[in-house]
Structure formats: C-alpha cells, structure tokens
Design an enzyme around this catalytic site. Structure first.
Site, PDB file in Angstrom:
ATOM      1  N   ARG A 112       0.886  -1.123  -0.107  1.00  0.00           N
ATOM      2  CA  ARG A 112       0.026   0.203   0.191  1.00  0.00           C
ATOM      3  C   ARG A 112       0.828   1.411   0.024  1.00  0.00           C
ATOM      4  NH1 ARG A 112      -3.448  -2.740   3.873  1.00  0.00           N
ATOM      5  NH2 ARG A 112      -5.286  -3.418   2.385  1.00  0.00           N
ATOM      6  N   LYS A 134       3.280  12.002 -10.940  1.00  0.00           N
ATOM      7  CA  LYS A 134       2.264  11.046 -11.641  1.00  0.00           C
ATOM      8  C   LYS A 134       3.172   9.876 -11.962  1.00  0.00           C
ATOM      9  CE  LYS A 134      -0.837  14.439 -14.428  1.00  0.00           C
ATOM     10  NZ  LYS A 134      -1.055  14.436 -15.869  1.00  0.00           N
ATOM     11  N   GLU A 176       9.852  19.767 -24.169  1.00  0.00           N
ATOM     12  CA  GLU A 176       8.998  19.881 -23.001  1.00  0.00           C
ATOM     13  C   GLU A 176       9.688  21.250 -22.070  1.00  0.00           C
ATOM     14  OE1 GLU A 176       6.504  17.975 -22.565  1.00  0.00           O
ATOM     15  OE2 GLU A 176       6.884  16.406 -23.498  1.00  0.00           O
ATOM     16  N   LYS A 214       7.485  23.811 -13.477  1.00  0.00           N
ATOM     17  CA  LYS A 214       6.476  22.512 -13.033  1.00  0.00           C
ATOM     18  C   LYS A 214       6.243  22.280 -11.628  1.00  0.00           C
ATOM     19  CE  LYS A 214       5.231  17.985 -14.152  1.00  0.00           C
ATOM     20  NZ  LYS A 214       5.575  16.774 -14.778  1.00  0.00           N
ATOM     21  N   GLU A 224      -4.352  17.433 -10.751  1.00  0.00           N
ATOM     22  CA  GLU A 224      -4.822  18.045 -11.986  1.00  0.00           C
ATOM     23  C   GLU A 224      -6.396  18.271 -12.252  1.00  0.00           C
ATOM     24  OE1 GLU A 224      -2.638  16.432 -15.215  1.00  0.00           O
ATOM     25  OE2 GLU A 224      -4.345  16.601 -16.726  1.00  0.00           O
ATOM     26  N   ARG A 228      -2.870  22.137 -13.794  1.00  0.00           N
ATOM     27  CA  ARG A 228      -1.923  21.231 -14.126  1.00  0.00           C
ATOM     28  C   ARG A 228      -2.218  20.788 -15.482  1.00  0.00           C
ATOM     29  NH1 ARG A 228       0.939  16.289 -10.644  1.00  0.00           N
ATOM     30  NH2 ARG A 228       2.247  15.882 -12.265  1.00  0.00           N
ATOM     31  N   ASN A 232      -0.218  20.213 -20.338  1.00  0.00           N
ATOM     32  CA  ASN A 232      -0.404  19.205 -21.809  1.00  0.00           C
ATOM     33  C   ASN A 232      -0.440  20.241 -23.069  1.00  0.00           C
ATOM     34  OD1 ASN A 232      -0.564  16.693 -20.548  1.00  0.00           O
ATOM     35  ND2 ASN A 232      -2.339  17.470 -19.549  1.00  0.00           N
ATOM     36  N   HIS A 235       0.027  18.961 -26.510  1.00  0.00           N
ATOM     37  CA  HIS A 235      -0.247  17.240 -26.206  1.00  0.00           C
ATOM     38  C   HIS A 235      -1.405  16.763 -26.962  1.00  0.00           C
ATOM     39  CE1 HIS A 235       3.040  17.729 -23.541  1.00  0.00           C
ATOM     40  NE2 HIS A 235       3.048  16.526 -23.365  1.00  0.00           N
ATOM     41  N   HIS A 239      -0.689  14.077 -29.292  1.00  0.00           N
ATOM     42  CA  HIS A 239      -1.122  12.457 -29.116  1.00  0.00           C
ATOM     43  C   HIS A 239      -1.750  12.113 -30.369  1.00  0.00           C
ATOM     44  CE1 HIS A 239      -1.348  13.053 -24.592  1.00  0.00           C
ATOM     45  NE2 HIS A 239      -0.186  12.494 -24.803  1.00  0.00           N
ATOM     46  N   HIS A 252       8.080  11.127 -28.130  1.00  0.00           N
ATOM     47  CA  HIS A 252       6.807  12.027 -27.445  1.00  0.00           C
ATOM     48  C   HIS A 252       7.184  13.388 -28.050  1.00  0.00           C
ATOM     49  CE1 HIS A 252       3.714  13.035 -25.118  1.00  0.00           C
ATOM     50  NE2 HIS A 252       4.501  13.579 -23.963  1.00  0.00           N
TER      51      HIS A 252
HETATM   52  N1  LIG Z   1       5.076  11.341 -14.874  1.00  0.00           N
HETATM   53  C1  LIG Z   1       4.834  12.421 -15.718  1.00  0.00           C
HETATM   54  O1  LIG Z   1       4.611  13.348 -15.341  1.00  0.00           O
HETATM   55  C2  LIG Z   1       5.496  12.281 -17.096  1.00  0.00           C
HETATM   56  C3  LIG Z   1       5.639  13.322 -17.976  1.00  0.00           C
HETATM   57  C4  LIG Z   1       6.268  13.250 -19.115  1.00  0.00           C
HETATM   58  C5  LIG Z   1       6.515  11.971 -19.540  1.00  0.00           C
HETATM   59  N2  LIG Z   1       6.359  10.879 -18.768  1.00  0.00           N
HETATM   60  C6  LIG Z   1       6.467   9.645 -19.240  1.00  0.00           C
HETATM   61  O2  LIG Z   1       8.102   9.401 -19.430  1.00  0.00           O
HETATM   62  C7  LIG Z   1       8.119   8.484 -20.668  1.00  0.00           C
HETATM   63  C8  LIG Z   1       9.174   8.955 -21.687  1.00  0.00           C
HETATM   64  O3  LIG Z   1      10.370   9.313 -20.788  1.00  0.00           O
HETATM   65  P1  LIG Z   1      11.797   9.159 -21.699  1.00  0.00           P
HETATM   66  O4  LIG Z   1      11.618  10.116 -22.659  1.00  0.00           O
HETATM   67  O5  LIG Z   1      12.940   9.711 -20.555  1.00  0.00           O
HETATM   68  O6  LIG Z   1      11.978   7.862 -22.205  1.00  0.00           O
HETATM   69  P2  LIG Z   1      12.760   6.475 -21.790  1.00  0.00           P
HETATM   70  O7  LIG Z   1      12.667   6.252 -20.528  1.00  0.00           O
HETATM   71  O8  LIG Z   1      12.151   5.496 -22.761  1.00  0.00           O
HETATM   72  O9  LIG Z   1      14.164   6.929 -22.221  1.00  0.00           O
HETATM   73  C9  LIG Z   1      14.420   7.063 -23.629  1.00  0.00           C
HETATM   74  C10 LIG Z   1      15.529   5.908 -23.922  1.00  0.00           C
HETATM   75  O10 LIG Z   1      16.787   6.452 -23.448  1.00  0.00           O
HETATM   76  C11 LIG Z   1      17.210   5.511 -22.758  1.00  0.00           C
HETATM   77  N3  LIG Z   1      18.328   6.347 -21.480  1.00  0.00           N
HETATM   78  C12 LIG Z   1      17.980   6.712 -20.451  1.00  0.00           C
HETATM   79  N4  LIG Z   1      19.071   7.599 -19.935  1.00  0.00           N
HETATM   80  C13 LIG Z   1      20.052   7.477 -20.744  1.00  0.00           C
HETATM   81  C14 LIG Z   1      21.173   8.022 -20.677  1.00  0.00           C
HETATM   82  N5  LIG Z   1      21.644   8.917 -19.823  1.00  0.00           N
HETATM   83  N6  LIG Z   1      22.020   7.754 -21.837  1.00  0.00           N
HETATM   84  C15 LIG Z   1      21.661   7.100 -22.924  1.00  0.00           C
HETATM   85  N7  LIG Z   1      20.438   6.386 -22.891  1.00  0.00           N
HETATM   86  C16 LIG Z   1      19.649   6.633 -21.757  1.00  0.00           C
HETATM   87  C17 LIG Z   1      16.318   4.635 -21.961  1.00  0.00           C
HETATM   88  O11 LIG Z   1      17.109   3.432 -21.744  1.00  0.00           O
HETATM   89  C18 LIG Z   1      15.532   4.584 -23.477  1.00  0.00           C
HETATM   90  O12 LIG Z   1      16.120   3.701 -24.400  1.00  0.00           O
HETATM   91  C19 LIG Z   1       6.966   8.225 -21.166  1.00  0.00           C
HETATM   92  O13 LIG Z   1       6.437   6.982 -20.930  1.00  0.00           O
HETATM   93  C20 LIG Z   1       6.030   9.154 -20.598  1.00  0.00           C
HETATM   94  O14 LIG Z   1       4.571   8.678 -20.541  1.00  0.00           O
HETATM   95  C21 LIG Z   1       5.564  10.850 -17.862  1.00  0.00           C
END
Ligand SMILES: NC(=O)c1ccc[n+]([C@@H]2O[C@H](COP(=O)([O-])OP(=O)(O)OC[C@H]3O[C@@H](n4cnc5c(N)ncnc54)[C@H](O)[C@@H]3O)[C@@H](O)[C@H]2O)c1
Length: 349
Positions: A112, A134, A176, A214, A224, A228, A232, A235, A239, A252
């Site tokens: 939990r 999130k 972003e 942020k 949200e 918040r 987006n 987005h 999307h 993305h």
């Molecule tokens: N929680 C939130 O508020 C929030 C906000 C925006 C995005 N997200 C989520 O985040 C995800 C996208 O995140 P992302 O863009 O970091 O993608 P990711 O985590 O897939 O990383 C992108 C790639 O880079 C690699 N990588 C990570 N660190 C590295 C480094 N230092 N050197 C080389 N490669 C590295 C990863 O292994 C992966 O292959 C999505 O799932 C999205 O939904 C969440």
C-alpha cells in the site's frame, strides 16, 4: 446514519529536488534500484559510487515504452517480496521517464505504498517526468491509463547522465522545456531564445527553471483538477500525431513540438497570440532540430481523434491554448469550424 472519518490533512508533503552532482548518501535500510540494462550499463557504477545501503538490490526491467506495463510491475513487486522488503524500505528509480513512472507506481502499490526516490537520466525525465508525482503504466487501451499520484521523497538531477543521451532524446527533452517556458514564463522563454544549451552551466540553469516552473504548477494543483492540465500544451495535437504514426515516427517530445505549432496556429486564429509570437516559438523548436510540420492525411479523422484524449469529454475537446508568450488558458469551447480550418492548413492537399 452517517459515520464521519475525520482524516487529518497532510500539511507538509513537500520534498526536495536537487540539481547538482548526486550527493554521497548511505541508507540504513533495504534499497532497490530499479533500472534497465542500457542505463545500468552506462551509469550504474557511477551511481553506486555515491549511493550505498544496508542491503542494496538492483532490479532490471527491459528497456522501452512497450515494457511500461503490468508485467514489468509484477517483476518489480515479485523481486521486492523475494527480498522481503517492508514498508520502511526504499525504491530508487534510475532511468528515463519509463523507469520513473513504473518505479513510482510499483512504490505506490507495494504494501500500500513505500517511499521512492527519482534519479532521472534523460533530459525529458529530469525536467518533466520525475517532477510532480504522476506514476503509471500503459495497457492495450492506451498510455498511462493505469496509475497513481505518488510523490517521491527526493529527486536528484545530475546532468552528468546527459553526456550519453542520443541527440534526438535530448531534443525531446528540449521540447518539454520550451512547452513550460512558452506557457508559464516569458522571461524563461527569452532566456532560452538566447541560450546555448550545449554549455553545461547554461543547460543546468534551463533545467532548474523548467523544474521550478513545473513544481510551481504542481504545488497549486497536484491532482490535475485545473491548472496542471495546462502542462499538456501541444499534447492534444501531439497525441493524435503519435497515434496516427503508431508511435514509430516521432519521439513523444517531437510530436509535442509539432503539436505546439498546431496549437499556436489555432491560438493565432482565435486572436490569442500574434503570428510573430507563434513564429518565435517555432524558431526556438527549430533551433534544436525539432520537427515543426506534419501533413494531415484526413482532417475529419484527425479531428475525431481529439475525443480519445483523456482531457476531452464525449462532446467537447479540451484545448490548452497559449496566450501570447508566457500565459495559457484551458478551454473546451473552441469552435469546430475554426479548428477544422486550422487543420486544413496542415492538410496534404
Ligand atoms: N510522470 C510524468 O509526469 C511524465 C511526464 C512526461 C513523460 N512521462 C513519461 O515518460 C516516458 C518518456 O520518458 P523518456 O523520454 O525519458 O523515455 P525513456 O525512459 O524510454 O528513455 C528513452 C531512452 O533513453 C535511454 N536512456 C535513459 N537514460 C539515458 C542516458 N543517460 N544515456 C543514454 N540513454 C539513456 C532509455 O533506456 C531509453 O532507451 C513516457 O512513458 C511518458 O509517458 C511521464
């Protein structure tokens, strides 16, 4: 009959985000670092030279958005049970946004809820995903549809990790950053227009300002209910582009960059922004080699897909509209014909 449960309000649930070299920390408890093979191969030894614990375990899940699912959560939870983690134990998310979202979600459900720390390693996760609590996973119905709000105990942002990040991933993070500056902070936007983000110190300043922006929004609206959602910006359009291109063509952040250009065109048509302001945002995105154009095959289909957006209801699409540079409004009363005429300018014919 009624029974009232007089729950006390949590008065201080705040936490620190440290933007610097990872501090040397020893945890006198069980700790699991959740990561993937790529990040572990590149950076685990650096992390382990700073973070130590009474008992330390490494949990590795496969790399990629396609593994941001229940199977990976089961793998993490299984490992925690195997090692007899308890409610005082700690998880550390060590990777990009995918690892961060999954680790946070696993932490929110294990017995939990246990504490977790974010150590984001992509630019996108440093400025966006690791901040705000999130967490979640994808399923066959869509992205991030299962999850929880679960704030980390701490976030350590160390730009050392960005040295190995591929250029396109870096650009996705910049998108972003631009998003936050364009909607919330005109001065920050002007800083970015003149900044050289290849310079480590300047990049660190940009990360700090993005995180502050942020954090400020999240502090006002953690779950949200209103403001918040303005994060987006870009987005709603983005999307649809990701969906149409089956998540294969664009990262993305790249889809969001195009989405911002489309949102800006709409804002110009609504008189919320001048075409010069829209051009400045486009220029900034282009400076970081982000895509700024997209050919819409079928305008009607593109429009219908807006209704799949989580923010939309059955009969109204919610749009995040920039107002000049540095301001934003959330609206669900954009005229359908106006949107269609804007989409037409992106149409193939
Ligand atoms: N929680 C939130 O508020 C929030 C906000 C925006 C995005 N997200 C989520 O985040 C995800 C996208 O995140 P992302 O863009 O970091 O993608 P990711 O985590 O897939 O990383 C992108 C790639 O880079 C690699 N990588 C990570 N660190 C590295 C480094 N230092 N050197 C080389 N490669 C590295 C990863 O292994 C992966 O292959 C999505 O799932 C999205 O939904 C969440």
């Amino acid at each position: 009959m009624q029974v009232n449960i007089p729950l006390k309000q949590v008065v201080d649930n705040s936490y620190n985000i440290t933007i610097d070299t990872i501090p040397k920390v020893h945890f006198d408890k069980k700790v699991a670092i959740v990561t993937n093979p790529k990040v572990a191969g590149l950076h685990l030894s650096y992390l382990l030279s700073n973070i130590t614990a009474k008992e330390l375990y490494i949990i590795t899940v496969p790399d990629g958005e396609e593994y941001k699912n229940q199977a990976s959560i089961d793998l993490i939870l299984e490992s925690l049970f195997n090692h007899r983690f308890n409610r005082k134990s700690l998880l550390i998310a060590f990777g990009g946004g995918v690892i961060g979202d999954m680790t946070g979600y696993a932490a929110s459900t294990y017995q939990r809820g246990v504490d977790f720390i974010q150590i984001p390693t992509t630019l996108l996760s440093q400025v966006d995903a690791s901040v705000g609590g999130k967490t979640g996973i994808n399923n066959s119905y869509g992205k991030n549809l299962i999850g929880a709000f679960h704030q980390p105990q701490e976030v350590y942002i160390d730009s050392h990790f960005l040295g190995t990040l591929p250029q396109r991933e870096f650009g996705a993070g910049i998108a972003e950053i631009v998003k936050m500056a364009a909607t919330f902070n005109q001065e920050f936007f002007e800083f970015l227009e003149n900044a050289d983000l290849d310079d480590k110190k300047v990049l660190q300043e940009a990360i700090k300002q993005a995180v502050e922006t942020k954090a400020n929004v999240v502090a006002q609206d953690e779950k949200e209910h209103g403001l918040r959602a303005a994060l987006n910006y870009g987005h709603t359009f983005g999307h649809v582009i990701e969906n149409e291109t089956k998540y294969k063509t664009y990262l993305h952040g790249e889809a969001v960059a195009i989405g911002m250009v489309m949102a800006n065109a709409t804002a110009v048509a609504m008189g919320l922004m001048t075409s010069q302001e829209a051009q400045r945002i486009k220029n900034l995105l282009e400076k970081y080699n982000l895509p700024v154009s997209y050919s819409i095959e079928n305008i009607q289909t593109f429009y219908e897909m807006f209704f799949l957006d989580k923010k939309s209801s059955d009969d109204a699409v919610t749009f995040i509209m920039p107002v000049g540079i540095g301001n934003v409004e959330i609206t669900n009363t954009v005229d359908k014909n106006l949107i269609l005429s804007v989409l037409k300018t992106f149409g193939v014919n």
